[in-house]
Design a protein around this motif. Sequence first.
Motif, short mmCIF file in Angstrom:
data_model
loop_
_atom_site.label_atom_id
_atom_site.label_comp_id
_atom_site.label_asym_id
_atom_site.label_seq_id
_atom_site.Cartn_x
_atom_site.Cartn_y
_atom_site.Cartn_z
N LEU A 617 -9.45 15.60 28.26
CA LEU A 617 -9.20 17.02 28.11
C LEU A 617 -7.72 17.31 28.27
N VAL A 618 -7.20 18.22 27.46
CA VAL A 618 -5.77 18.58 27.49
C VAL A 618 -5.65 20.10 27.51
N ASP A 619 -4.86 20.62 28.44
CA ASP A 619 -4.56 22.05 28.51
C ASP A 619 -3.24 22.29 27.80
N VAL A 620 -3.30 22.71 26.54
CA VAL A 620 -2.08 22.90 25.75
C VAL A 620 -1.26 24.07 26.29
N PHE A 621 -1.93 25.08 26.82
CA PHE A 621 -1.24 26.25 27.39
C PHE A 621 -0.32 25.83 28.53
N GLU A 622 -0.73 24.81 29.27
CA GLU A 622 0.06 24.29 30.40
C GLU A 622 0.89 23.08 29.97
N ARG A 623 1.46 23.17 28.76
CA ARG A 623 2.38 22.14 28.24
C ARG A 623 1.76 20.75 28.23
N GLY A 624 0.48 20.70 27.81
CA GLY A 624 -0.17 19.41 27.61
C GLY A 624 -0.67 18.76 28.88
N LYS A 625 -0.97 19.55 29.89
CA LYS A 625 -1.48 18.98 31.14
C LYS A 625 -2.82 18.28 30.90
N LEU A 626 -2.95 17.04 31.40
CA LEU A 626 -4.19 16.30 31.27
C LEU A 626 -5.17 16.76 32.34
N LEU A 627 -6.39 17.08 31.94
CA LEU A 627 -7.38 17.64 32.85
C LEU A 627 -8.50 16.64 33.11
N SER A 628 -8.92 16.58 34.35
CA SER A 628 -10.11 15.82 34.71
C SER A 628 -11.34 16.72 34.59
N ARG A 629 -12.51 16.14 34.70
CA ARG A 629 -13.72 16.97 34.68
C ARG A 629 -13.72 17.94 35.86
N LYS A 630 -13.17 17.49 36.99
CA LYS A 630 -13.09 18.36 38.16
C LYS A 630 -12.19 19.56 37.87
N ASP A 631 -11.08 19.31 37.15
CA ASP A 631 -10.20 20.42 36.78
C ASP A 631 -10.94 21.43 35.90
#
Length: 746
Positions: A617-631
């Motif tokens: 998972l990638v949060d593009v709004f947060e400049r490509g932050k990689l997300l875990s399932r927990k996130d």
Amino acid sequence: MLRLCLVLIFTMGFAPLSLPTLWADDEENAGTHDESFQPLIEKVRPSVVTIKVRGRDGDQIQMGTGFVIDAAGLIATNFHVISEGRSFTVETRAGRKLPVTAVEASDRTGDLALIRVDVSGDPLPPLSLASGELPQQGVRVLAFGNPLGLRDSVVAGIVSAVREVEGREMIQLAIPVQPGNSGGPLVDTQGSVVGIINMKSAIDDNLGFAIPISQLVALRENPNPVSIDRWVRLGKISEKKWTPLFGATWQQRGGLVTARGLGNGFGGRSLCLSSETPDESPKEIAVEVRLDDEAGAAGLAFHSDGQHRHYGFYASNGNLRLTCFKGSSVYSWQVLEELGSEHYLPGQWNHLRVRFEPGRLKCFVNGHLVIESTDQQLTSGRFGLVKFRDTNPDFKGFQFGENLPDLSLSEPAKELLDEVVAQPDPLSMVDASQVSLLGQSGDAVSRELHRQAVQLEQQAEHLRKLAADVQASPTLGRLAALLADPSDADSQLLEGSLLIAKLDNPDIDVDAYVARVDAMAEEIQEDLAADADAVARRKALHRYLFEENGFHGGRAEYDHPANSHLNSVIDDREGLPITLSILYMELGKRLGLSVEGVGLPGHFVVKHVITDDEEQLVDVFERGKLLSRKDAEAIVAAYVNRPMTDDDLRGQTVDQILARVLNNLIGVAGRTQDGESIHRYCGALVAVRPESIEARMMRSQVRAMTDRRGGAIEDLDWLIDRNPPGFDHDSAIRLREALLRQESLQ
């Protein structure tokens, strides 16, 4: 613990206090003037600068402070002062404007930025930075800034403590804080900078915070420079297609060319000539032009020698003018003809066309011949665009060739238009099929409707609404056809998003923006190894978007409609989570990545499918932050306060994504009670999901509320015929009868 008892908000600084008014340690002595500070103030204030930031629409949206840390042109400030991707200016206390060349370093999380400016061999007075330990509790400090542009403002106070705020050390200050000075220096009594002001308490105005200067020193040692051309909005004029002359700022976004500012030719004249050189001189040239101020002038230039000699056919002071320019001075200009025309539409797009015939020039506006001249003083040369004075015109659809398309109406469209405008209430008499027929003649119908509105003021409101419907009709038709054709699956998301933006910005050239995305992908490919795996390609995509080009979430103006317009996301490099994700997905697809959109409640992200067993998972709004399932679970809990399900992580279809974009726009328009915008978006919802009961019901309601009775009845008939479960059939029939009664009264 501090986070529980304080609500910290970003601020632009301190209240505007004049120089002699210094804040004292106790209430009894407050406001007294401490002479011992005067030499320190005189030493520091020449190094303090004002930073002004402009928004999407060109207006100033915020002002902050910075200070010089290097004589060669390095300015320190807060990151939030300059805002990501915004155009900004830097000015010294003495009024010297410093051209910005780059954002030398930036740290969004730490709220710090270093700006590189051009000093042109005239060094700036830098401040010294404190080294070593953090300032001790009780140390006297002064804070400098330019609140509301008022120079020489200063407040004094003491260091209350050094605390951890949201995971980082901050200097807590006993200082009265008000909006105005973020990014200003906090100095000790020796004149060394110990911190940078950036926070205030929402509980007490006499409580503020500053970032320790050591964090700025660390940033300076690890710069991540972005040239100002990259930082600010993209949109330079294509040098391959255009040659600007005589100043002014010519820019291009997709198919739209804009001219801003005064030219340095006489009368503020500036030219932008086509760089294309056909084998033979064209028989016709044409452009559409819109003036922001009818007191100005702009239009076509032709038979130019590349300097001061050329013809011009242009709008000026609400009239149309043909002029022969034979030199740099007004005394060498010859106005061949000037006249008013009912076919020219002030404040609207107007199509100007010049036809070259043997011994004759023919000039048209909106398909009507208005000027004919036998003047032959200039017979050949380059052609392009011209503007005068301080007007800021927009141009689109520049063309040249043998026989350009005629803007005259087709006979069926003309007959229908005559029939429609003859009605006392034309808007309610038109159904979707008739709007579609009118739309086949393109802008010619819209222009004629605008002319009728000027002449028939009693029908003006409905005519303008009808013109908007006609203008939007081809876009809605193209959107519906795109989503209905399975063979267009690869282009549906990108083109569909741009077509939605085109509803609010009819000047958008969709194909030009598709080509821009292709070009962006090609830029990324250039630096990729041929055997790069999926993760390497994803990292290259992140480096291009977030490090080299500064794409980011649009926080400063989150609810601005432009954040939902994909063309603006590309131009301004900011947007909502969903629009940034759409761009990410399209670039990823072109790089051979499998990327899906994931519509988490309240926050859209993407999912990079690396293998059948591995996803990221990638949060593009947060400049490509990689997300875990927990996130992801935390995001779902924050927005809807429930556990995340597997359905929340399911990849969304194109129509689901586009519908979410439209619902965001409907929400923004609803908050401002913009019924016309809601009507456009509801039309697009029906185009995207033609069988959606909810979309039809919503559109029928907004059509009725905006006096589009014919369209409302059309939607009600569709709903009544289908009578879906849960639909209030009897209420719909009553509403239909009421609308018919209103029509009979017209």
